[in-house]
Scaffold this motif. Structure first.
Motif, PDB file in Angstrom:
ATOM      1  N   ASP A  81       0.927  -1.333  -0.218  1.00 52.24           N
ATOM      2  CA  ASP A  81       0.069   0.293  -0.111  1.00 52.24           C
ATOM      3  C   ASP A  81       1.319   1.506  -0.078  1.00 52.24           C
ATOM      4  OD1 ASP A  81       1.067  -0.410   2.517  1.00 52.24           O
ATOM      5  OD2 ASP A  81      -0.938   0.698   3.815  1.00 52.24           O
ATOM      6  N   LEU A  82       2.149   1.280  -0.322  1.00 56.22           N
ATOM      7  CA  LEU A  82       2.593   2.297   0.179  1.00 56.22           C
ATOM      8  C   LEU A  82       3.434   3.131  -1.911  1.00 56.22           C
ATOM      9  CD1 LEU A  82       4.759   3.956   1.171  1.00 56.22           C
ATOM     10  CD2 LEU A  82       6.864   2.684   0.787  1.00 56.22           C
ATOM     11  N   THR A  83       2.319   4.065  -1.606  1.00 54.17           N
ATOM     12  CA  THR A  83       2.856   4.717  -3.096  1.00 54.17           C
ATOM     13  C   THR A  83       4.018   5.589  -3.019  1.00 54.17           C
ATOM     14  OG1 THR A  83       1.497   6.651  -2.094  1.00 54.17           O
ATOM     15  CG2 THR A  83       0.099   5.117  -3.112  1.00 54.17           C
ATOM     16  N   PRO A  84       4.169   6.110  -4.451  1.00 56.29           N
ATOM     17  CA  PRO A  84       5.341   6.551  -4.519  1.00 56.29           C
ATOM     18  C   PRO A  84       5.394   8.028  -4.289  1.00 56.29           C
ATOM     19  CG  PRO A  84       4.836   5.296  -6.653  1.00 56.29           C
ATOM     20  CD  PRO A  84       3.996   5.301  -5.997  1.00 56.29           C
ATOM     21  N   GLU A  85       4.504   8.524  -3.793  1.00 52.81           N
ATOM     22  CA  GLU A  85       4.118   9.753  -3.422  1.00 52.81           C
ATOM     23  C   GLU A  85       4.810   9.614  -1.981  1.00 52.81           C
ATOM     24  OE1 GLU A  85       2.145   8.653  -4.916  1.00 52.81           O
ATOM     25  OE2 GLU A  85       2.469   9.820  -7.132  1.00 52.81           O
ATOM     26  N   GLU A  86       4.570   8.274  -1.004  1.00 50.21           N
ATOM     27  CA  GLU A  86       4.537   8.238   0.508  1.00 50.21           C
ATOM     28  C   GLU A  86       6.267   7.784   0.409  1.00 50.21           C
ATOM     29  OE1 GLU A  86       0.714   6.700   1.674  1.00 50.21           O
ATOM     30  OE2 GLU A  86       1.767   5.271   1.043  1.00 50.21           O
ATOM     31  N   LEU A  87       6.820   7.308  -0.424  1.00 53.23           N
ATOM     32  CA  LEU A  87       7.521   6.794  -0.304  1.00 53.23           C
ATOM     33  C   LEU A  87       9.068   8.311  -0.111  1.00 53.23           C
ATOM     34  CD1 LEU A  87       9.954   5.398  -0.332  1.00 53.23           C
ATOM     35  CD2 LEU A  87      10.132   4.883  -3.220  1.00 53.23           C
ATOM     36  N   PHE A  88       8.015   9.302  -1.333  1.00 47.77           N
ATOM     37  CA  PHE A  88       9.236  10.965  -1.229  1.00 47.77           C
ATOM     38  C   PHE A  88       8.800  11.182  -0.253  1.00 47.77           C
ATOM     39  CE2 PHE A  88      10.184   8.970  -5.495  1.00 47.77           C
ATOM     40  CZ  PHE A  88      11.391   9.279  -5.628  1.00 47.77           C
ATOM     41  N   ASP A  89       7.904  11.539   0.325  1.00 50.67           N
ATOM     42  CA  ASP A  89       7.829  12.248   1.202  1.00 50.67           C
ATOM     43  C   ASP A  89       8.411  11.256   2.862  1.00 50.67           C
ATOM     44  OD1 ASP A  89       5.659  13.549   0.673  1.00 50.67           O
ATOM     45  OD2 ASP A  89       4.373  12.722   1.190  1.00 50.67           O
ATOM     46  N   LEU A  90       8.809  10.789   3.223  1.00 44.77           N
ATOM     47  CA  LEU A  90       9.866   9.482   3.712  1.00 44.77           C
ATOM     48  C   LEU A  90      10.641  10.355   3.813  1.00 44.77           C
ATOM     49  CD1 LEU A  90       8.007   5.425   3.856  1.00 44.77           C
ATOM     50  CD2 LEU A  90       8.203   7.933   5.649  1.00 44.77           C
ATOM     51  N   LEU A  91      11.675   9.755   2.090  1.00 49.37           N
ATOM     52  CA  LEU A  91      13.029  10.282   1.715  1.00 49.37           C
ATOM     53  C   LEU A  91      13.167  11.701   2.178  1.00 49.37           C
ATOM     54  CD1 LEU A  91      13.181   8.910  -1.536  1.00 49.37           C
ATOM     55  CD2 LEU A  91      14.157   7.974   0.872  1.00 49.37           C
ATOM     56  N   ASN A  92      11.941  13.007   2.147  1.00 50.00           N
ATOM     57  CA  ASN A  92      11.944  14.183   1.720  1.00 50.00           C
ATOM     58  C   ASN A  92      12.315  14.849   3.441  1.00 50.00           C
ATOM     59  OD1 ASN A  92      12.570  15.309  -0.287  1.00 50.00           O
ATOM     60  ND2 ASN A  92       9.511  15.789  -0.132  1.00 50.00           N
ATOM     61  N   GLY A  93      11.699  13.364   4.649  1.00 47.22           N
ATOM     62  CA  GLY A  93      11.980  14.229   6.478  1.00 47.22           C
ATOM     63  C   GLY A  93      13.034  13.075   6.532  1.00 47.22           C
ATOM     64  N   ALA A  94      13.611  12.392   6.017  1.00 46.83           N
ATOM     65  CA  ALA A  94      15.030  11.873   6.231  1.00 46.83           C
ATOM     66  C   ALA A  94      15.933  12.470   6.588  1.00 46.83           C
ATOM     67  CB  ALA A  94      15.235  10.022   5.781  1.00 46.83           C
ATOM     68  N   ALA A  95      15.602  13.230   5.028  1.00 45.45           N
ATOM     69  CA  ALA A  95      16.499  14.343   4.095  1.00 45.45           C
ATOM     70  C   ALA A  95      16.624  15.358   5.327  1.00 45.45           C
ATOM     71  CB  ALA A  95      16.373  15.137   3.312  1.00 45.45           C
ATOM     72  N   TRP A  96      15.125  16.103   5.577  1.00 46.31           N
ATOM     73  CA  TRP A  96      15.128  17.223   6.984  1.00 46.31           C
ATOM     74  C   TRP A  96      15.923  17.390   7.592  1.00 46.31           C
ATOM     75  CZ3 TRP A  96      13.117  17.844  11.905  1.00 46.31           C
ATOM     76  CH2 TRP A  96      13.594  19.785  11.609  1.00 46.31           C
ATOM     77  N   VAL A  97      15.501  15.598   8.223  1.00 49.88           N
ATOM     78  CA  VAL A  97      16.764  15.425   9.652  1.00 49.88           C
ATOM     79  C   VAL A  97      18.373  15.420   9.603  1.00 49.88           C
ATOM     80  CG1 VAL A  97      17.099  13.425  11.303  1.00 49.88           C
ATOM     81  CG2 VAL A  97      15.175  14.152  10.600  1.00 49.88           C
ATOM     82  N   ARG A  98      18.196  14.948   8.650  1.00 51.87           N
ATOM     83  CA  ARG A  98      19.797  14.977   8.216  1.00 51.87           C
ATOM     84  C   ARG A  98      20.385  16.396   7.506  1.00 51.87           C
ATOM     85  NH1 ARG A  98      23.481  14.512   3.412  1.00 51.87           N
ATOM     86  NH2 ARG A  98      25.358  13.629   4.486  1.00 51.87           N
TER      87      ARG A  98
END
Length: 195
Positions: free
Chosen positions: A152-169
């Motif tokens: 059920d994970l969409t590409p949009e959600e994947l990129f939201d997760l990546l953006n979150g991890a990048a923001w933390v970094r």
């Protein structure tokens, strides 16, 4: 009809190439040191050119940021193409996600710029962000087809997760990067354990 965004190209004349290259190299260093809001006047001065010369090559801040990050986005696209179809789709997705987080957080403010560019066709980085998104989506679909990532994970959600991890970094204090743990937690949340 909307005008296409300006994408800076390296000039043909030797003097133009020298100025372009000097501005771009200086901008990359300045962005990494001071973030996306660095003074363009300072970039021009440090590159040894007039501000008019900078704007002749890069008429907007967005066009300069696009040129400064183009190689990294091209590398992400190429890496996704190399990884798709590999023996372990989850390992391929994980490797690519780690690389994406590092690139997205190359300098302060980039994660926001790339997030906007992903969906705004009027930005100079849109075409390359869209290609990078397709590559990530292909890796996601392969991992889902192998039963390794929740379906059920969409590409949009994947990129939201990546953006979150990048923001933390991006926000991490010097010497303290919490993004590897954040990304591990993200991966634990989206993966399906093997039987």
């Amino acid at each position: 009809m909307d005008a296409k965004p300006y994408i800076a190209q390296r000039p043909k004349r030797a003097d133009g190439r020298r100025n372009y290259d000097a501005i771009l190299a200086t901008a990359r260093k300045a962005f990494e040191t001071s973030g996306a809001d660095t003074s363009l006047e300072d970039v021009a001065s440090q590159a040894g050119v007039a501000i008019g010369t900078l704007y002749r090559h890069f008429p907007t801040r967005a066009s300069l940021v696009e040129a400064a990050t183009r190689d990294g986005l091209e590398n992400l696209v190429a890496h996704a193409e190399r990884l798709v179809g590999g023996p372990d789709p989850l390992d391929a997705l994980t490797e690519w996600m780690r690389e994406a987080v590092v690139h997205f957080s190359t300098f302060r403010g980039l994660v926001g710029i790339l997030a906007r560019s992903m969906y705004d066709e009027g930005t100079p980085s849109h075409a390359m962000c869209a290609a990078m998104r397709r590559g990530g989506a292909d890796l996601l679909r392969a991992a889902q087809a192998a039963g390794r990532v929740r379906p059920d994970l969409t590409p949009e959600e994947l990129f939201d997760l990546l953006n979150g991890a990048a923001w933390v970094r991006e926000q991490a204090a010097s010497g303290r990067d919490g993004s590897p743990r954040f990304l591990r937690l993200v991966l634990e949340g989206i993966t399906i354990p093997e039987d």
